[in-house]
Design a protein around this motif. Structure first.
Motif, mmCIF file in Angstrom:
data_model
loop_
_atom_site.group_PDB
_atom_site.id
_atom_site.type_symbol
_atom_site.label_atom_id
_atom_site.label_comp_id
_atom_site.label_asym_id
_atom_site.label_seq_id
_atom_site.Cartn_x
_atom_site.Cartn_y
_atom_site.Cartn_z
ATOM 1 N N PHE A 1 -2.435 2.937 -4.424
ATOM 2 C CA PHE A 1 -3.508 1.976 -4.176
ATOM 3 C C PHE A 1 -4.852 2.674 -4.161
ATOM 4 C CE2 PHE A 1 0.275 0.338 -2.114
ATOM 5 C CZ PHE A 1 0.276 -1.002 -2.459
ATOM 6 N N ALA B 1 4.388 2.850 -4.575
ATOM 7 C CA ALA B 1 3.151 2.319 -5.147
ATOM 8 C C ALA B 1 1.963 3.213 -4.817
ATOM 9 C CB ALA B 1 2.899 0.909 -4.611
ATOM 10 N N LEU C 1 -4.012 -2.553 -6.189
ATOM 11 C CA LEU C 1 -2.759 -1.962 -6.659
ATOM 12 C C LEU C 1 -2.991 -1.188 -7.957
ATOM 13 C CD1 LEU C 1 0.339 -1.779 -6.242
ATOM 14 C CD2 LEU C 1 0.534 -3.831 -7.679
#
Length: 480
Positions: free
Chosen positions: A115, A113, A60
């Motif tokens: 990654f 998000a 992450l």
């Protein structure tokens, strides 16, 4: 979500900020920068699906995620985080003997998000090339724990089987010994009655006595079935009363006959009727003939009870082991619970057993043999917690769309600081040599993994309850 390679890369300096890579050399970070890439995932996306082939490792970079795992048919959230650098996915791809690995959990994106992504084969090559000694140690730990759990689990089952076999042998020995003893005594009494028949054949027995006995013995035998259950004190008092009556009527060794009459439910009032009808010279003979008849009936009843007990134990053992039954079926939970209590009978001596069964429960789709192991583990733990004294409660009820089974004990309880660990493999509070720490772990895996249910514990001093919930509906994978 399908993860495909993008052109976006992280620099070595950016990678060094991730705690997983902070100790790597410049060359190693450059390799990672070349082989890994960056993806973006909008909130609400399922990034990794539990059970799918483990193809990538993800770290992450920003946003928030949640990790969940399946427990039976339910999905349980394990954690949620926005910590930069947390990782998930093909974390065990370096283990050589597990070529077909799947994701062990489901990762969902809570807010938009980013990654960093690395292929599983690249991660495996990296780990085995850069950290060979660490990999050997990790493989040894991982494979060793897995093999140890399997071996100790098998040992746990053997120990449980040995304990059950010993208990069953003990339970069978008592009625078998009683039957042998009663048969031996019965043989003597039958021999005595043959002697009386020989006397009758040779006209040595007064015909008036025979007529009298024919009239009274059937009434006396019928009374055996209705003989009251007496306490030890009541039995002793009744024997004294009958002994006094026999002594008053000059019957020698009346103390030997009194227990027979007490066991058969014969009263002094009945003997008064016999004494009133029999000539004084014939009374002793009538009393002894009647005692022979009653003792023979009592011995036959004892043999019948013993053989019935043996048959019941064998039936319980058959039910417990689920001989001649399909491994998965809809079944009455109470059958397994009752057979388990019978099999553990020798351990329950001194413990009050309370069975509070809801007979309206419908049949439940179960692996009956495996579930009996759960009942064995929970009841055995409860008995050990009470140290042979207390109350064991086995309760069933309907809990929404589940059948609920409670195994409760009045032991000291489970301290709050270890309550969360009791289902962990190898965790035990028992002394060394008295527990493997796998009983509750095995029980949890059978209930949750095999049946899609759950098992929880509620405990305080004097009231500990393990609660098992089993779905009433058939699982799609039940027969897989």
């Amino acid at each position: 979500m399908t993860i495909t390679e993008t052109a976006e890369r992280l620099s070595a300096d950016e990678l060094r900020k991730l705690f997983l890579f902070e100790k790597l050399s410049d060359e190693q970070l450059a390799w990672l920068s070349e082989h890994g890439w960056v993806i973006e995932a909008p909130g609400g996306t399922t990034l990794l699906e539990e059970g799918a082939p483990a193809e990538v490792l993800v770290l992450l970079l920003s946003g928030a995620i949640t990790l969940s795992r399946k427990v039976g048919e339910d999905e349980v959230e394990v954690s949620r985080t926005d910590q930069v650098g947390v990782y998930a996915g093909a974390m065990q791809s370096y283990v050589q003997d597990r070529p077909d690995q799947g994701y062990t959990g489901t990762v969902r994106v809570l807010s938009d998000a980013r990654f960093f992504v690395l292929r599983s084969q690249d991660f495996a090559w990296m780990m085995r090339t850069w950290f060979p000694m660490a990999i050997h140690l990790l493989e040894g730990l991982f494979l060793g724990m897995r093999n140890t759990q399997r071996i100790v689990g098998q040992r746990q089952k053997l120990l449980a089987l040995g304990a059950l076999s010993a208990g069953l042998t003990h339970e069978l020995n008592n009625p078998a010994a009683a039957a042998v003893r009663a048969t031996s005594t019965l043989r003597d009494r039958v021999a005595g009655m043959r002697h009386k028949l020989a006397m009758l054949a040779h006209d040595e027995l007064d015909p008036r006595l025979l007529g009298l006995l024919v009239d009274v013995q059937e009434d006396a035998v019928k009374a055996v079935a209705d003989a009251p259950k007496l306490t030890a004190l009541e039995e002793s008092e009744r024997e004294d009363e009958l002994t006094d009556w026999l002594d008053e009527h000059e019957v020698p060794n009346g103390w030997e006959l009194a227990p027979i009459f007490v066991g058969a439910g014969t009263t002094t009032e009945f003997l008064d009727k016999l004494a009133a009808a029999a000539p004084p010279a014939m009374l002793e003979g009538a009393i002894r003939w009647l005692a022979y008849t009653l003792e023979t009936e009592l011995l036959i009843n004892e043999i019948t009870d013993s053989v019935t007990r043996i048959s019941s134990l064998v039936a319980a053992a058959k039910q417990y082991s689920n001989m001649d039954r399909a491994p998965h079926e809809r079944a009455d939970l109470h059958l397994g619970l009752k057979s388990t209590l019978v099999m553990l009978g020798s351990k329950l001596e001194g413990i009050e057993v309370v069975k509070d069964f809801d007979r309206s429960l419908p049949p439940v789709p179960i692996y009956a043999g495996e579930l009996n192991q759960v009942w064995t583990n929970l009841i055995d733990n409860a008995v050990q917690a009470m140290d042979g004294h207390g109350t064991l409660t086995v309760r069933t009820s309907l809990d929404g769309d589940c059948a609920r089974v409670e195994i409760g004990d009045t032991g000291p309880g489970i301290p709050a600081n270890i309550r969360q660990r009791i289902f962990e493999p190898f965790f035990t509070t028992k002394p060394v040599g008295q527990g493997t720490g796998l009983g509750l772990d095995i029980s949890y895996r059978i209930v949750a993994g095999r049946h899609g249910g759950d098992i929880t514990v509620e405990s305080e001093p004097g009231d500990t309850r393990f609660i098992v919930r089993l779905p009433l509906t058939e699982r799609a994978s039940a027969n897989a």
